[in-house]
Write a protein that holds these residues in place. Structure first.
Motif, mmCIF file in Angstrom:
data_model
loop_
_atom_site.group_PDB
_atom_site.id
_atom_site.type_symbol
_atom_site.label_atom_id
_atom_site.label_comp_id
_atom_site.label_asym_id
_atom_site.label_seq_id
_atom_site.Cartn_x
_atom_site.Cartn_y
_atom_site.Cartn_z
ATOM 1 N N ARG A 151 0.853 -1.191 0.000
ATOM 2 C CA ARG A 151 0.000 0.000 0.000
ATOM 3 C C ARG A 151 0.890 1.242 0.000
ATOM 4 O O ARG A 151 1.989 1.216 0.560
ATOM 5 C CB ARG A 151 -0.869 0.019 1.262
ATOM 6 N N GLU B 104 1.906 5.152 1.135
ATOM 7 C CA GLU B 104 1.897 5.823 2.439
ATOM 8 C C GLU B 104 0.498 6.381 2.733
ATOM 9 O O GLU B 104 0.011 6.288 3.850
ATOM 10 C CB GLU B 104 2.927 6.959 2.451
ATOM 11 N N ILE C 263 -1.762 3.539 3.628
ATOM 12 C CA ILE C 263 -1.402 3.008 4.958
ATOM 13 C C ILE C 263 -2.046 3.878 6.041
ATOM 14 O O ILE C 263 -2.694 3.377 6.956
ATOM 15 C CB ILE C 263 0.140 2.963 5.143
ATOM 16 N N GLU C 264 -1.887 5.187 5.883
ATOM 17 C CA GLU C 264 -2.480 6.110 6.872
ATOM 18 C C GLU C 264 -3.991 5.969 6.905
ATOM 19 O O GLU C 264 -4.605 5.954 7.970
ATOM 20 C CB GLU C 264 -2.093 7.554 6.533
ATOM 21 N N THR D 244 -5.845 3.368 6.113
ATOM 22 C CA THR D 244 -6.301 2.112 6.728
ATOM 23 C C THR D 244 -6.141 2.171 8.245
ATOM 24 O O THR D 244 -6.952 1.630 8.985
ATOM 25 C CB THR D 244 -5.529 0.886 6.194
ATOM 26 N N PRO E 97 8.444 -1.076 -0.071
ATOM 27 C CA PRO E 97 7.554 0.085 -0.134
ATOM 28 C C PRO E 97 7.095 0.307 -1.582
ATOM 29 O O PRO E 97 7.758 -0.145 -2.522
ATOM 30 C CB PRO E 97 8.440 1.239 0.339
#
Lengths: 308, 337
Positions: free
Chosen positions: A12, A14, A17-18, A20, A287
């Protein structure tokens, strides 16, 4: 014939990620946006088969927790990595299988040349639990039947290549190949799609002879652990060969020419019916920016082999 | 007189929410953030003292996280981005793009503050070379062994020496990755030995449980230059009382350590850091007594949680520590009767 695809779950971004972590309101639209981006990257890389990046999947097994008789259990390490999956406990009949994987994919976004990645029955039974199927063979075969229903639905939806990822076959020192073969027969008998049994997280050099006997279209290898020198000792005549030459466990980008030379060499030695250039396993160990670079490099390598 | 079963923490505690809102607020000055960190450290130190721990630290309250914190200060690393630990949990993973070297004592200020504010023994947790290497992308060194030894000799050893110069007497090398690759235990052993070469302090190694019940660690233990191992046992043990093999199955592997000739101390994990359920003092007592018998010498037993308690709320963490301290006292009373 030379083709290419990626294996497993993508990372995912950044932003995602935040989102989720915070369970943001725009999460679904972010998932969709990012899926489209990854599909565009695969297209740009001119991969032979395109896959859903599985961004919503917490691990390769998690969609199966939707089955009525399956319960989520404790976290467990994914072999020797620093990433964990949740063990599932299969505590009853698996009659409601058949639409779990398909309903967890963005099928409508995928082009015709589509592939999907599922754990093989041996690995599945090896890393999960069951209070109903107490013997390993019984559990593995029950999983194989469940997966066959899933695969039939996927093939009906146009999936041409089914990747069966088999890290436990690679990682475990002792493998009951009889069970593996019986399970694979359940999966592939009469199936109208290509099936690749793909090995990573362990060196399968000493197991290749037995694996060549499996009723699948082809075998796939993580070449960071099963060296090309071991693979090329075998004839792949009558089988497909997937070479996981792009490493999803290191940010360092592969040298294109070196890989092309290695692949041409292995084609000439093993003479497979078809060759696939792939990642060694899930890109989620990198990443996003690095994963994208790897996908593009994978495409360049595959095209390099084609033109060589 | 020797006190049996000294109690200690492993390292991390969950950061207070007020601290997080201060440090994440861009409108608050550096000086005020620094004061808030001092307050939080002091709070943890006093809490751990009040709970009765013999050996303390500050809950690693100033550190971002055990991997990211040291990597920020080591030359040769560059952060690549976040990678999944599980589900929606991620960690910031770094690439090694050049020669590794030590820049500064990145735990020095933290240690000095603790030393000034407690009279208890202090155990300084330091993330080990093997784990730093294992959790990174290596784009520079020829092999993992070469990278691990470079980190051990050129970063961890000077760091530990600097901490000892400041007065540190107990250093805990944190190695959660230690047993995750059973075939690399030789590299792990060399890593610890190189890290602590020539230092004059008590060396503790903390290794998490990873799959093969410490069976790969046991043969290495006598060869590693550590006086103590702090290990995980409680999360594989039963919750029933008793000092027999059946109830204390989580601690059975202690016998293996003895069989392989390990003669040092073991900090036994008596509280499971993955569940909120609080172990009763009697359960802690039984785990300690069983361990003392399995090792054949009660003086070798230290008592701690399985791992850092930062995964639990502060209330749960402090309840678990309280129960652990009470359990150790019950075990002492049993020994004295």
């Amino acid at each position: 014939m030379i083709s290419s695809y990626t294996v497993g779950i993508y990372p995912r971004s950044e932003e995602l990620i935040e989102a989720t972590r915070k369970n943001s309101k725009n999460l679904s639209s972010l998932y969709l946006k990012e899926k489209k981006e990854y599909l565009a990257v695969q297209k740009r890389a001119k991969l032979g088969y395109v896959c859903d990046p599985l961004l919503e999947w917490d691990d390769i097994y998690r969609p199966f927790s939707k089955l009525k008789s399956v319960k989520l259990s404790a976290l467990n390490r994914i072999y020797e990595t620093n990433t964990f999956y949740r063990r599932l406990s299969f505590d009853g009949p698996l009659d409601d299988a058949g639409n779990i994987v398909k309903s967890s994919l963005a099928v409508s976004l995928l082009p015709k040349n589509r592939t999907v990645c599922i754990a093989d029955p041996y690995t599945f039974a090896d890393v999960h639990l069951s209070t109903k199927y107490r013997k390993r063979e019984e559990f593995t075969l029950a999983i194989a039947k469940m997966l066959r229903k899933e695969i039939d639905a996927l093939v009906k939806s146009g999936f041409e290549l089914i990747q069966l990822v088999a890290p436990s076959i690679a990682y475990n020192e002792k493998v009951d190949f009889g069970i593996v073969k019986n399970a694979m027969e359940i999966i592939t008998r009469g199936l109208k799609a290509k099936t690749i049994l793909h090995f990573y997280f362990g060196d399968v050099s000493k197991k290749i002879e037995k694996l060549l006997d499996m009723p699948v279209s082809g075998l796939g290898f993580d070449t960071t652990l099963t060296p090309l020198s071991s693979i090329k000792k075998h004839s792949f005549s009558g089988k497909s060969l997937a070479v996981g030459i792009v490493n999803s466990y290191n940010t360092k980008l592969e040298d294109k020419q070196e890989c092309v030379t290695d692949l041409n060499n292995i084609i000439s030695k093993t003479k497979p019916d078809e060759i696939f250039v792939t990642t060694n396993f899930d890109l989620q160990y990198l990443p996003k920016d690095f994963a994208v670079r790897k996908i593009l490099r994978l495409g360049e390598i595959a095209r390099g082999v084609r033109s060589a | 007189m020797h006190k049996y079963f000294p109690t200690q923490e492993i390292g991390s505690l969950k950061k207070p929410s007020w601290l997080l809102s201060v440090v994440k607020n861009p409108d608050i000055s550096k000086e005020d953030k620094s004061r808030a960190r001092n307050d939080a450290a002091l709070l943890n130190i006093k809490m751990l003292e009040d709970l009765g721990l013999d050996v303390i630290y500050d809950g690693e309250v100033r550190r971002v996280e055990m991997y990211e914190e040291p990597v920020r200060y080591i030359k040769g690393f560059e952060f690549a981005g976040r990678v999944r630990s599980w589900d929606n949990k991620y960690y910031n993973k770094a690439r090694i793009t050049g020669e590794i070297s030590y820049k500064q004592n990145f735990h020095g200020e933290e240690f000095k503050f603790i030393k000034e504010n407690t009279k208890h023994d202090i155990k300084v947790p330091v993330t080990g070379a093997y784990t730093l290497a294992d959790w990174s992308y290596d784009e520079h060194y020829k092999s993992k062994e070469e990278l691990v030894l470079a980190l051990a000799k050129n970063v961890i050893r000077p760091l530990v020496k600097d901490l000892v110069k400041l007065g540190a007497k107990i250093i805990q090398i944190d190695e959660p990755a230690a047993t995750s690759h059973p075939s690399e235990m030789d590299v792990f052993r060399q890593s610890v030995n190189e890290s602590v070469k020539g230092i004059n302090a008590k060396v503790v190694v903390h290794a998490c449980f990873s799959g093969n019940d410490y069976e790969s660690l046991a043969p290495q233990m006598p060869e590693i230059k550590a006086q103590q191992y702090t290990l995980e046992f409680a999360n594989r043990d039963s919750w029933n009382l008793g000092v027999n093999d059946k109830e204390r199955k989580g601690y059975d592997v202690l016998k293996l350590f003895k069989e392989y000739g390990y003669k040092g101390e073991i900090g036994i994990g008596v509280t499971d850091v993955h569940v909120d359920r609080i172990e009763t003092p009697k359960l802690v007592r039984d785990r300690i007594l069983y361990s003392a018998k399995a090792l054949g010498d009660p003086a070798k037993v230290y008592v701690n949680p399985d791992c850092g308690l930062r995964t639990r709320s502060r209330t749960v963490a402090f309840e678990k520590i309280k129960s652990m301290v009470e359990g150790a006292e019950l075990a002492r009373q049993t020994m004295n009767n």
